[in-house]
Design an enzyme around this catalytic site. Structure first.
Site, PDB file in Angstrom:
ATOM      1  N   GLY A 170       0.793  -1.227   0.000  1.00 25.73           N
ATOM      2  CA  GLY A 170       0.000   0.000   0.000  1.00 25.73           C
ATOM      3  C   GLY A 170       0.823   1.274   0.000  1.00 25.73           C
ATOM      4  O   GLY A 170       0.293   2.358   0.232  1.00 25.73           O
ATOM      5  N   SER A 210       2.271  -3.347  -3.625  1.00 24.34           N
ATOM      6  CA  SER A 210       2.189  -2.292  -4.637  1.00 24.34           C
ATOM      7  C   SER A 210       2.320  -2.803  -6.073  1.00 24.34           C
ATOM      8  O   SER A 210       2.912  -2.141  -6.925  1.00 24.34           O
ATOM      9  CB  SER A 210       3.234  -1.203  -4.350  1.00 24.34           C
ATOM     10  OG  SER A 210       2.942  -0.554  -3.128  1.00 24.34           O
TER      11      SER A 210
HETATM   12  C1  PEP Z   1      -1.987  -6.688  -0.052  1.00 20.68           C
HETATM   13  O1  PEP Z   1      -2.982  -6.239   0.481  1.00 20.68           O
HETATM   14  O2  PEP Z   1      -1.680  -7.875   0.148  1.00 20.68           O
HETATM   15  C2  PEP Z   1      -1.175  -5.822  -0.891  1.00 20.68           C
HETATM   16  C3  PEP Z   1      -0.095  -6.318  -1.429  1.00 20.68           C
HETATM   17  O3  PEP Z   1      -1.600  -4.535  -1.041  1.00 20.68           O
HETATM   18  P1  PEP Z   1      -1.105  -3.477  -2.160  1.00 20.68           P
HETATM   19  O4  PEP Z   1      -1.095  -4.223  -3.478  1.00 20.68           O
HETATM   20  O5  PEP Z   1      -2.099  -2.385  -2.128  1.00 20.68           O
HETATM   21  O6  PEP Z   1       0.270  -3.053  -1.791  1.00 20.68           O
END
Ligand code: PEP
Length: 252
Positions: A170, A210
């Protein structure tokens, strides 16, 4: 050999109406894409409605957590028995569960055992925090997460592992492909030590943190990375579809 897997973790987003709308948009676009297993992990309250929409298709359904007891006086919890038959996958040990809800490796171990017992497919998340990364403790933390979470659990083809460095979740700061590949190679080695080489060779290990349509190719282009656990970008139709498409292309 290993069928790549893209799993969307919707986290605590979408009410039932929004979940139905989102899956209604995503499903027809990813349904025809073969050679990638596609999973959406929705909030608990939307599982039943989304399940109806996915019926008869190739897109699978997952939950984002569960408790380890099968039933009883655990107000507010959702049990493995409640999920079995409702969805196929369950994310366990996500760093947000570890951080916000104090989940330990011991609890996660119990959850994995409970999930496997009822035929659910756990996606076990492991990964180091920013402080641990900066202190050069990635290998030690990942080794501990994998060995403690799987302690005394018999080998199961239903297991999936996701390497998710917490500093990449995130934040928009993804790991690089080679960086993630290196840690995932280590995870495979640890698993080989637990269950043998052949099991480890067949185990799917994902990268998460991400991931977007702009960087997925960098990850699925790596030999050890079998797909991705996708948070934020799984809520955006064009992004999620692009991630699935590029994975199919890369792993052809
Ligand atoms: C996740 O929630 O497992 C995750 C990797 O979130 P993001 O892709 O938003 O970083």
């Amino acid at each position: 050999m290993r069928v790549p897997l893209i799993a969307g973790n919707w986290k605590m987003n979408t009410n039932v109406t929004e979940a139905v709308k989102l899956v209604g948009e995503i499903r027809p676009l990813i349904e025809p894409i073969s050679n990638v297993e596609k999973v959406v992990c929705t909030p608990f309250v939307s599982l039943t409605a989304v399940r109806e929409m996915l019926k008869g298709g190739s897109v699978k359904l997952g939950a984002q957590n569960m408790y380890f007891e099968e039933k009883g006086a655990y107000t507010g919890e959702v049990s493995p028995l409640m999920l079995s038959g409702l969805c196929e996958y369950v994310i366990l040990g996500h760093s947000e569960r570890r951080q916000c809800f104090n989940e330990t490796n011991e609890i996660i171990n119990k959850k994995i055992r409970a999930a496997l017992k009822v035929g659910l497919k756990p996606i076990l998340c492991v990964g180091e925090s920013l402080a641990q990364y900066e202190a050069g403790k990635t290998e030690a933390v990942v080794t501990d997460h994998v060995t403690s979470s799987l302690k005394d659990i018999p080998a199961s083809d239903n297991l999936v592992i996701a390497y998710e460095p917490v500093w990449a979740i995130g934040t928009g700061k993804a790991a690089t492909g080679p960086q993630a590949n290196k840690v995932i190679r280590l995870v495979r080695k640890i698993v080989a030590g637990l269950y043998g080489d052949s099991f480890a060779r067949n185990l799917r290990i994902l990268y998460g943190g991400s991931v977007t349509g702009d960087n997925i190719a960098e990850f699925v282009g790596q030999s050890e990375i079998d797909g991705a656990l996708v948070g934020g970008a799984s809520l955006k139709v064009d992004q999620f579809v692009s991630i699935v498409k590029q994975t199919a292309q890369a792993k052809k």
